[in-house]
Design an enzyme around this catalytic site. Structure first.
Site, PDB file in Angstrom:
ATOM      1  N   ASP A  54      -7.035  -1.169  -4.522  1.00 33.81           N
ATOM      2  CA  ASP A  54      -8.088  -0.817  -3.560  1.00 33.81           C
ATOM      3  C   ASP A  54      -8.999   0.261  -4.122  1.00 33.81           C
ATOM      4  O   ASP A  54     -10.226   0.209  -3.970  1.00 33.81           O
ATOM      5  CB  ASP A  54      -7.473  -0.312  -2.250  1.00 33.81           C
ATOM      6  CG  ASP A  54      -6.617  -1.340  -1.537  1.00 33.81           C
ATOM      7  OD1 ASP A  54      -6.843  -2.547  -1.718  1.00 33.81           O
ATOM      8  OD2 ASP A  54      -5.715  -0.916  -0.784  1.00 33.81           O
ATOM      9  N   ASP A  60       0.857  -1.183   0.000  1.00 32.90           N
ATOM     10  CA  ASP A  60       0.000   0.000   0.000  1.00 32.90           C
ATOM     11  C   ASP A  60       0.888   1.227   0.000  1.00 32.90           C
ATOM     12  O   ASP A  60       2.005   1.201   0.522  1.00 32.90           O
ATOM     13  CB  ASP A  60      -0.907   0.016   1.230  1.00 32.90           C
ATOM     14  CG  ASP A  60      -2.013  -1.021   1.162  1.00 32.90           C
ATOM     15  OD1 ASP A  60      -2.496  -1.299   0.061  1.00 32.90           O
ATOM     16  OD2 ASP A  60      -2.401  -1.544   2.229  1.00 32.90           O
TER      17      ASP A  60
END
Length: 183
Positions: free
Chosen positions: A154, A135
């Site tokens: 995401d 991330d």
């Protein structure tokens, strides 16, 4: 609902091919972009300072997440690849009956997002079915303190699901027709 108007004519067969093409292109584009950004992040940002964008609204940082959003289920990492595989299978079942370009985009976004994070779960450390997702985007903080840190996959999942919900509320069906309003 008044269904006395007769059956809906069958959709144009080219619309199904177009939907498959859009679905595949959107999915592949998201996977490619997600992979490229993750590669850049792991090779550049992981070894340096966070990158400040838009005056500090967004920071590009490097973090690894073994869980889901908000680091939920961090100790059950194996479940996420199984869920992703199930979602991807469901998406291919859904696209079979899809003639709508808008629905193809929504499903393609979800496909790309699910496949992007699945790749991390399968091929990143600590190992298959336990890999930690890379991330990198953090709002308002260079350490992810105000909002969960996320990635392109995401984002694609979120936008794809939001688009699908919007299409449902608008009465747009996957077969290209619109739901009839009550008289």
């Amino acid at each position: 609902m008044d269904d006395t108007a007769g059956p809906t004519p069958p959709p144009d067969p080219r619309a199904r091919s177009r939907a498959w093409g859009i679905f595949g292109l959107v999915g592949l584009a998201i996977i490619a972009i997600d992979l490229a950004v993750k590669q850049w992040t792991t090779s550049t940002v992981a070894h340096g300072e966070p990158v400040k964008l838009l005056g500090g609204l967004i920071y590009v940082i490097y973090t690894r997440n073994s869980g889901a959003a908000f680091s939920m289920l961090r100790d059950q990492t194996w479940i996420f690849p199984l869920i992703a595989i199930g979602v991807i299978g469901w998406l291919f079942w859904m696209i079979k009956g899809t003639f709508s370009a808008a629905w193809a985009v929504a499903l393609g976004l979800v496909l790309g997002g699910a496949a992007g994070n699945l790749g991390d779960r399968l091929f990143r450390a600590p190992g298959p079915f336990q890999g930690h997702v890379v991330d990198m985007f953090s709002f308002l903080d260079d350490h992810g303190g105000h909002f969960p840190v996320f990635n392109i996959a995401d984002s694609a999942l979120t936008v794809g699901v939001a688009l699908a919900i919007l299409l449902e509320f608008m009465g747009r069906r996957r077969d290209g027709t619109r739901a009839k309003k009550d008289a």
